[in-house]
Design an enzyme around this catalytic site. Sequence first.
Site, PDB file in Angstrom:
ATOM      1  N   GLY A 153      35.369  34.620  25.234  1.00 14.21           N
ATOM      2  CA  GLY A 153      34.901  35.585  26.230  1.00 14.21           C
ATOM      3  C   GLY A 153      35.760  36.826  26.335  1.00 14.21           C
ATOM      4  O   GLY A 153      36.205  37.407  25.341  1.00 14.21           O
ATOM      5  N   ILE A 154      36.027  37.236  27.572  1.00 12.48           N
ATOM      6  CA  ILE A 154      36.795  38.447  27.842  1.00 12.48           C
ATOM      7  C   ILE A 154      38.196  38.345  27.247  1.00 12.48           C
ATOM      8  O   ILE A 154      38.709  39.295  26.654  1.00 12.48           O
ATOM      9  CB  ILE A 154      36.890  38.685  29.365  1.00 12.48           C
ATOM     10  CG1 ILE A 154      35.503  38.880  29.969  1.00 12.48           C
ATOM     11  CG2 ILE A 154      37.779  39.891  29.664  1.00 12.48           C
ATOM     12  CD1 ILE A 154      35.487  38.767  31.485  1.00 12.48           C
TER      13      ILE A 154
ATOM     14  N   ASP B 154      45.317  29.256  26.146  1.00 11.23           N
ATOM     15  CA  ASP B 154      44.052  28.666  26.568  1.00 11.23           C
ATOM     16  C   ASP B 154      44.243  27.160  26.749  1.00 11.23           C
ATOM     17  O   ASP B 154      45.068  26.553  26.048  1.00 11.23           O
ATOM     18  CB  ASP B 154      42.948  28.931  25.539  1.00 11.23           C
ATOM     19  CG  ASP B 154      41.552  28.853  26.142  1.00 11.23           C
ATOM     20  OD1 ASP B 154      40.946  29.922  26.363  1.00 11.23           O
ATOM     21  OD2 ASP B 154      41.077  27.727  26.414  1.00 11.23           O
TER      22      ASP B 154
ATOM     23  N   ASP C 241      47.643  24.701  30.378  1.00 11.74           N
ATOM     24  CA  ASP C 241      46.850  24.556  31.600  1.00 11.74           C
ATOM     25  C   ASP C 241      47.497  25.470  32.633  1.00 11.74           C
ATOM     26  O   ASP C 241      48.591  25.176  33.139  1.00 11.74           O
ATOM     27  CB  ASP C 241      46.869  23.099  32.064  1.00 11.74           C
ATOM     28  CG  ASP C 241      46.131  22.875  33.379  1.00 11.74           C
ATOM     29  OD1 ASP C 241      45.675  23.863  33.992  1.00 11.74           O
ATOM     30  OD2 ASP C 241      46.018  21.709  33.806  1.00 11.74           O
ATOM     31  N   VAL C 242      46.856  26.576  32.938  1.00  6.42           N
ATOM     32  CA  VAL C 242      47.496  27.588  33.780  1.00  6.42           C
ATOM     33  C   VAL C 242      47.789  27.090  35.188  1.00  6.42           C
ATOM     34  O   VAL C 242      48.633  27.654  35.890  1.00  6.42           O
ATOM     35  CB  VAL C 242      46.656  28.882  33.845  1.00  6.42           C
ATOM     36  CG1 VAL C 242      46.557  29.538  32.478  1.00  6.42           C
ATOM     37  CG2 VAL C 242      45.271  28.617  34.435  1.00  6.42           C
TER      38      VAL C 242
ATOM     39  N   TYR D 199      34.552  29.569  44.585  1.00  4.79           N
ATOM     40  CA  TYR D 199      34.981  30.575  43.607  1.00  4.79           C
ATOM     41  C   TYR D 199      35.349  31.879  44.317  1.00  4.79           C
ATOM     42  O   TYR D 199      36.399  32.479  44.052  1.00  4.79           O
ATOM     43  CB  TYR D 199      33.848  30.810  42.609  1.00  4.79           C
ATOM     44  CG  TYR D 199      34.090  31.898  41.594  1.00  4.79           C
ATOM     45  CD1 TYR D 199      34.800  31.641  40.434  1.00  4.79           C
ATOM     46  CD2 TYR D 199      33.583  33.184  41.787  1.00  4.79           C
ATOM     47  CE1 TYR D 199      35.007  32.639  39.481  1.00  4.79           C
ATOM     48  CE2 TYR D 199      33.789  34.186  40.852  1.00  4.79           C
ATOM     49  CZ  TYR D 199      34.497  33.909  39.701  1.00  4.79           C
ATOM     50  OH  TYR D 199      34.703  34.906  38.775  1.00  4.79           O
TER      51      TYR D 199
ATOM     52  N   LYS E 222      39.016  33.947  44.504  1.00  5.17           N
ATOM     53  CA  LYS E 222      39.156  35.322  44.026  1.00  5.17           C
ATOM     54  C   LYS E 222      39.647  36.261  45.119  1.00  5.17           C
ATOM     55  O   LYS E 222      40.397  37.205  44.860  1.00  5.17           O
ATOM     56  CB  LYS E 222      37.826  35.806  43.441  1.00  5.17           C
ATOM     57  CG  LYS E 222      37.402  35.041  42.185  1.00  5.17           C
ATOM     58  CD  LYS E 222      38.437  35.141  41.085  1.00  5.17           C
ATOM     59  CE  LYS E 222      37.981  34.495  39.793  1.00  5.17           C
ATOM     60  NZ  LYS E 222      38.956  34.663  38.698  1.00  5.17           N
TER      61      LYS E 222
ATOM     62  N   PRO F 173      35.256  42.750  37.663  1.00  6.77           N
ATOM     63  CA  PRO F 173      33.939  42.924  37.045  1.00  6.77           C
ATOM     64  C   PRO F 173      32.855  42.154  37.796  1.00  6.77           C
ATOM     65  O   PRO F 173      33.117  41.118  38.416  1.00  6.77           O
ATOM     66  CB  PRO F 173      34.147  42.344  35.640  1.00  6.77           C
ATOM     67  CG  PRO F 173      35.228  41.322  35.826  1.00  6.77           C
ATOM     68  CD  PRO F 173      36.130  41.863  36.894  1.00  6.77           C
TER      69      PRO F 173
END
Length: 255
Positions: free
Chosen positions: A26-27, A46, A67-68, A158, A162, A188
């Site tokens: 993706g991005i 990732d 794993d962030v 979600y 954010k 975005p």
Amino acid sequence: MPVEDLSDGMSFFSGRVALVTGGGGGIGAEAARMMAHCGAHVLVLDIDGDKAKAVAAEIDGTAYTIDVSDPPSWDSLSLEHPPSVALLNAGVRGRDSIPYEIDEVSRAEVTRAMGANFLGVLHGMRRLVPAMRALGDGRICLNVSAAGLMPVAADPVYTATKHGVIGLGRSTAMGLEPFGVRVTMLCPTAVDTAMIGMAEQTIAYQMWGGLLAPRVVAQAALDLAEFGAAGEIRLVEPAGVVRMEPTFVRHPVTE
């Protein structure tokens, strides 16, 4: 001149070490490719190690399976050559299927969304900021979401994560700027990635008239990392980019 066209050594990214979370697709993958094209050595992070390795091999970068949401996972990241640019981009939906009611969300789903979307950014900044501050040079672009700026009833978990990232970014930007570390936030609208299902597509067309291409968002992220002011927020939508002036709350000094 667009960032992606700079490949002759004059690019801001040339010679830098850059880091991208969620870089396996993706991005994140598009941003990693653009940064490498501009002369950066890219650390591709990732949770899916195979995807990270595939992108890193394509751009002669370095892959990490991370794993962030997990601090020990961040500790495994080598900072022998610390990045001076970071795009903290990894994220997940609040639930696999939207829309939903808040009482339908399981504890596991909340933990997963909070871990990837908010704690992933927090732990990433905790790991990266000391090295950037020591360098006196750092750009941290948080890829948030338009959901960080407005209510999205279809996916409240979600959206809440954010909003938290926006608060974190704005709250750290002013304190880090004097040390040469600039924090910016990209927001975005819906992007055409694997995260987007039919419900999200319908909402995107109703609210914004369509989906964004990952490459468009990646380009906006690189531009913001290079030119954005500390604490700046940019909303990216199909109609274009809206720049929001940085705003800080300065605490009164007490004697």
